[in-house]
Design a protein around this motif. Structure first.
Motif, mmCIF file in Angstrom:
data_model
loop_
_atom_site.group_PDB
_atom_site.id
_atom_site.type_symbol
_atom_site.label_atom_id
_atom_site.label_comp_id
_atom_site.label_asym_id
_atom_site.label_seq_id
_atom_site.Cartn_x
_atom_site.Cartn_y
_atom_site.Cartn_z
ATOM 1 N N ALA B 33 -20.038 36.251 28.328
ATOM 2 C CA ALA B 33 -18.598 36.081 28.536
ATOM 3 C C ALA B 33 -17.851 37.409 28.658
ATOM 4 C CB ALA B 33 -18.009 35.242 27.413
ATOM 5 N N ASN B 41 -17.396 35.498 34.224
ATOM 6 C CA ASN B 41 -16.126 34.770 34.338
ATOM 7 C C ASN B 41 -16.286 33.298 33.979
ATOM 8 O OD1 ASN B 41 -14.771 36.998 35.145
ATOM 9 N ND2 ASN B 41 -14.893 36.541 37.347
ATOM 10 N N ASN B 44 -16.704 32.960 30.358
ATOM 11 C CA ASN B 44 -15.447 33.275 29.701
ATOM 12 C C ASN B 44 -14.443 32.137 29.830
ATOM 13 O OD1 ASN B 44 -13.860 35.205 28.201
ATOM 14 N ND2 ASN B 44 -12.572 35.276 30.032
ATOM 15 N N GLU B 48 -12.672 30.199 26.779
ATOM 16 C CA GLU B 48 -11.223 30.104 26.598
ATOM 17 C C GLU B 48 -10.753 28.653 26.546
ATOM 18 O OE1 GLU B 48 -9.491 32.635 25.535
ATOM 19 O OE2 GLU B 48 -11.405 33.680 25.711
ATOM 20 N N GLN B 252 -15.786 42.105 21.033
ATOM 21 C CA GLN B 252 -15.517 40.672 21.196
ATOM 22 C C GLN B 252 -14.456 40.165 20.217
ATOM 23 O OE1 GLN B 252 -18.653 41.921 20.909
ATOM 24 N NE2 GLN B 252 -19.902 41.134 22.597
#
Lengths: 126, 417
Positions: B33, B41, B44, B48, B252
């Motif tokens: 991520a 992406n 990620n 999210e 992170q």
């Protein structure tokens, strides 16, 4: 975690119960660690062998290994002379049960102590 | 033999929908991520989305949620990270008096999970903090008044669990939250703010976890207690809370938790938490409560010399915890297991330590009562039939074990006299 033998003795313990007016009684263990064991013995005088454990029973409040060792000690001690019975060790009990988990070797393997306490009680009463 | 799982307090099965949502993130969408390319992406985005689900559940902002390896890590991060931030802050702001730093004070309870308890004890041992361990009452409830009395000028953190993991009792988190908010509002602006943390691991499934309603600055949770995967959890950190990372490494989670994201796990957490407020899940909760009450009533009625540990009312709907006189918990567990029933106990033998459950002892119970305890925790798939079967087996087993133990406990105390 337990051997087959331990589970056998735990689920179907041998010689469980009380001997009324026993010749010797031993209580070992304590409620804090969770295991309490009471061993009753009846002693008979044999002409050739001397004093022999004629009958033995137990009552145990404790974990599976405490109950299994109680059951096993009664098998190991029955018919033995007091002299022989005093020689039965914690390790003998564990071995006869095909081993105990390491943590149980110390806390729940009380049965030999219980047997010895019952024999001492018998000797003291004499 | 049919297997009956009554140990949902230990862990829960991963829900099929949760599992399905996780699967693509192992071998297809396997990006890191943190990577800047499309693989990254993709991961990620999933991350999210999960963060949004968790944030929505807690009534928080996305930026206030960080992912960890579970509640143990979240709780360790709270205790150690708050202390770390405190010392950093004091050192940088007051370099001249850093030689006689005041040791900060932490308030927690005597019946927290070991990850909080031991983190606090470690801090105490290293002279990084002094700690007050508040005792619950006999019913397993912490009084807000006791928290209030324990606050000292150097108190920087209060940590009280939402639902106790062994006895399922519910603590007055919102009330304590109010107390702390009130306390903070009266502090001079320059003072170090008193932080409030709750370990909500056992509460997520059944209780309101809105962080503003609760008034908490920090809240820990774990996915595997809510039909999500093991090895992933989250920590809510209110904006502006002074806490520093414990794990050093990559940047992170806003620098609060280094280490490559467990993307499939986090996705699973997101799906699991987003399912909790479904209507279907809500109906299930009522069913669980009814079943649990039936279980408690029937066992107390049909098995003599039995007590329920912890308040019956202020209690998680899925938890029942009993003590059976003259029975030892591990034996009980193994006998139940032989009948296909999975449960847990506060007996020492089950934990690998020599003393019985610190939770039960904190209620003032005797060691033998704690050794004789049994925890049954229901889940969304528990059926009435399973409960009936468990009760009938339990009755036989207790009878059998009581026969084996006879009167040895009474005889022991008689001999002690």
């Amino acid at each position: 975690m337990y051997s087959k033998k331990v589970l056998e003795h735990f689920t179907r313990p041998h010689n469980q119960g009380v001997i009324k007016k026993a010749d010797g009684v031993g209580i070992v263990g304590n409620p804090t660690c969770g295991d309490l064991m009471k061993i009753y013995i009846r002693v008979k005088k044999d002409k050739t062998k001397g004093e022999v454990i004629n009958d033995i029973k137990f009552e145990t409040l404790g974990c599976a290994s405490a109950i299994a060792t109680s059951s096993m000690i009664t098998d190991l001690a029955k018919g033995r002379t007091l002299h022989e019975a005093m020689k039965i060790s914690r390790d003998d009990v564990a071995d006869a049960l095909e081993g105990l988990p390491p943590i149980k070797m110390h806390c729940s393997n009380l049965a030999a102590d219980g047997l010895h306490a019952a024999i001492k009680d018998y000797k003291n009463k004499k | 033999m049919k297997q009956i799982y009554l140990d949902h307090g230990a862990t829960t099965p991963v829900d099929k929908k949760v599992l399905a949502s996780m699967l693509p993130y192992f071998s297809e969408k396997y990006g890191n991520a943190m990577s800047l390319h499309e693989f990254g992406n993709e991961a990620n985005k999933a991350l999210e989305k999960a963060r949004k689900s968790a944030a929505d559940f807690f009534g928080a902002d996305k930026e206030e949620i960080i992912f960890t390896s579970g509640a143990t890590e979240s709780n360790n991060l709270v205790v150690k990270g708050v202390l770390r931030a405190y010392y950093d802050n004091i050192r940088s702001n007051l370099p001249k008096i850093s030689s006689n730093l005041r040791v900060p004070h932490i308030i927690t309870t005597a019946f927290e999970h070991h990850c909080v308890l031991d983190a606090c004890k470690a801090a105490q041992k290293e002279n990084l903090a002094e700690v007050t361990f508040i005792k619950p009452n006999k019913e397993g409830i912490i009084f807000t008044e006791d928290v209030k009395k324990a606050i000292k000028p150097n108190t920087i953190l209060v940590s009280v669990m939402y639902v106790n993991n062994e006895i399922g009792t519910v603590q007055p988190i919102a009330e304590i939250g109010k107390l702390i908010k009130n306390y903070n509002s009266k502090l001079p602006i320059t003072n170090y703010k008193l932080l409030f943390h709750t370990d909500a691991t056992q509460a997520i499934n059944y209780f309101n976890c809105n962080v503003n309603k609760l008034g908490v600055d920090l809240l820990s949770m774990s996915a595997h207690k809510i039909y999500g995967p093991k090895g992933v959890g989250a920590l809510y950190i209110r904006k502006g809370t002074a806490i520093k990372q414990v794990m050093d490494g990559g940047g992170q989670e806003g620098g609060k938790r280094a280490g490559t994201h467990n993307v499939p796990g986090i996705v699973g957490l997101g799906t699991a938490i987003s399912m909790i407020n479904d209507q279907g899940t809500k109906n299930k909760k009522n069913e669980i409560l009814k079943l649990r009450n039936y279980l408690i009533d029937k066992i107390l009625k049909e098995i003599p010399k039995t007590r329920l540990n912890g308040s019956k009312i202020k209690r998680s709907p899925n938890n029942a915890n009993f003590s059976f006189q003259n029975v030892e918990g591990e034996s009980l567990l193994i006998m139940l297991d032989a009948e296909g029933i999975a449960a847990s106990t506060g007996s020492a033998c089950s934990s690998g330590s020599l003393s019985p459950s610190h939770v039960l002892l904190s209620l003032g119970m005797k060691a033998e009562e704690a050794h004789g305890s049994l925890r049954l925790t229901l889940g969304k798939n528990t059926t009435k039939k399973e409960i009936e079967y468990t009760i009938s087996k339990l009755k036989n087993i207790i009878e059998k074990l009581r026969k084996v133990s006879g009167n040895v406990l009474g005889d022991y105390y008689q001999a002690k006299k």
